[in-house]
Design an enzyme around this catalytic site. Structure first.
Site, PDB file in Angstrom:
ATOM      1  N   ARG A 165       0.853  -1.181   0.000  1.00 39.07           N
ATOM      2  CA  ARG A 165       0.000   0.000   0.000  1.00 39.07           C
ATOM      3  C   ARG A 165       0.887   1.227   0.000  1.00 39.07           C
ATOM      4  NH1 ARG A 165      -3.596  -2.426  -1.740  1.00 39.07           N
ATOM      5  NH2 ARG A 165      -5.531  -3.020  -0.747  1.00 39.07           N
ATOM      6  N   HIS A 180      -1.419   1.045  -9.846  1.00 35.51           N
ATOM      7  CA  HIS A 180      -2.096   0.079  -8.970  1.00 35.51           C
ATOM      8  C   HIS A 180      -2.746  -1.048  -9.789  1.00 35.51           C
ATOM      9  CE1 HIS A 180      -4.146  -0.380  -4.784  1.00 35.51           C
ATOM     10  NE2 HIS A 180      -4.009  -1.555  -5.366  1.00 35.51           N
TER      11      HIS A 180
HETATM   12  C1  OXD Z   1      -6.103  -5.488  -3.470  1.00 36.14           C
HETATM   13  C2  OXD Z   1      -5.542  -4.468  -4.362  1.00 36.14           C
HETATM   14  O1  OXD Z   1      -6.072  -5.331  -2.250  1.00 36.14           O
HETATM   15  O2  OXD Z   1      -5.780  -4.526  -5.577  1.00 36.14           O
HETATM   16  O3  OXD Z   1      -6.585  -6.502  -3.988  1.00 36.14           O
HETATM   17  O4  OXD Z   1      -4.852  -3.570  -3.899  1.00 36.14           O
END
Ligand code: OXD
Length: 310
Positions: A225, A273
């Site tokens: 993240r 992402h």
């Molecule tokens: C997930 C993401 O948590 O795509 O699946 O970040």
């Protein structure tokens, strides 16, 4: 039974089709068209607005549309007693490993530098170029994603270590755990890959202190993240040469703002992402499996441990 679906991705149609095929009679509602909130028993969501889940009095299952569940814990009004499932889809595990292998190879083979050189029509070799067994890769997080990626890197010949909060054993991988284990791993890691869940304990783990422990010129791949990384610390470590390059798929703010320094940094590669996108075709069967168990009163699978926040 009514299910409430909410995400900003344009996938409602696909999910509706798949889930209604697997669960005939399912009342599939797409936020914000909730109808009577009392009807909703399952919420299948990504970044639900704060308070939405609490407003559903008969909710029996919260299903995350991704592997991560930090977006749910960000809601201060998250209902305390409703079970939460995260998506554990082998398709996503495979996709994540493809991304990690690709980006570790790019860093290992100086690909960021060669891409920049092509732009400048510059013909220059970067040495030394170690072979994979001489390159030490450290995987932060040895859950399903981290373990699979570690084993695939190992199969390519890399010297792979891994770190988890609790002790784990993975054949062929140097496994470390706990605070002291993290330090040991970082000291021997030339390419660190962050695959940790975001929790209060892991926020900021990619920061000045960790960078200082790594060998000079070490590189990082962040697919956890955005908040695992202290962005200002990375820029400083790149400037000083302590960190040699970074591939980032996740950011504090997404989409990454157009004026963010990461976009144009010569030693940072940015992806939007996309490391492991949720695939409704495969993930719907997993969600449907838990809804069937819920209907039959059986134990649910892939549940989140609220005490650990993942
Ligand atoms: C997930 C993401 O948590 O795509 O699946 O970040």
């Amino acid at each position: 039974m009514a299910l409430l679906f909410k995400t900003s991705a344009p996938t409602a149609g696909l999910w509706r089709e798949e889930l209604c095929r697997l669960l005939p009679g399912l009342d599939f509602r797409v936020w914000p068209e909730i109808g009577n909130p009392r009807d909703i028993e399952v919420a299948l969501v990504w970044h639900p607005p704060a308070g939405l889940l609490k407003s559903l009095p008969n909710l029996r299952l919260i299903a995350s549309l991704g592997a991560g569940v930090d977006h749910l814990f960000a809601d201060p009004e998250l209902p305390p007693d409703v079970p939460i499932m995260r998506l554990v889809d082998p398709h996503m595990v495979q996709a994540m490993s493809e991304y990690v292998v690709l980006e570790v190879l790019r860093l290992h083979r100086h690909d960021l530098a060669y891409a920049a050189q092509q732009g400048a029509r510059e013909w220059r070799e970067h040495r030394p170029q170690p072979n994979a067994p001489e390159r030490r890769v450290g995987i932060l997080g040895l859950g399903q994603f981290g373990t699979d990626a570690a084993l695939k890197l190992r199969a390519l010949g890399f010297d792979v270590g891994g770190w988890s909060r609790r002790p784990k054993k993975v054949e062929g991988i140097r496994c470390h755990h706990g605070e002291a284990g993290l330090e040991t791993l970082l000291r021997t890691t030339e390419i660190a890959v962050c695959l940790l869940p975001l929790t209060p304990a892991t926020e900021g783990i990619l920061g000045r202190r960790s960078f200082a422990l790594m060998p000079r010129g070490a590189m990082i791949v962040n697919v956890g993240r955005g908040r695992h990384l202290v962005e200002a610390d990375l820029l400083e470590a790149l400037d000083s040469g302590q960190i040699g390059g970074a591939v980032l798929d996740v950011f504090h703010e997404e989409p990454l703002p157009p004026d963010h320094p990461f976009w144009r940094h010569p030693r940072i590669a940015v992806t939007p992402h996309i490391a492991a996108l949720t695939n409704p075709a495969t993930a719907s069967a997993i969600v449907a499996g838990n809804i069937r168990r819920l209907r039959r009163g059986e134990a649910l699978q892939d549940l989140v441990d609220r005490a650990q926040s993942y």
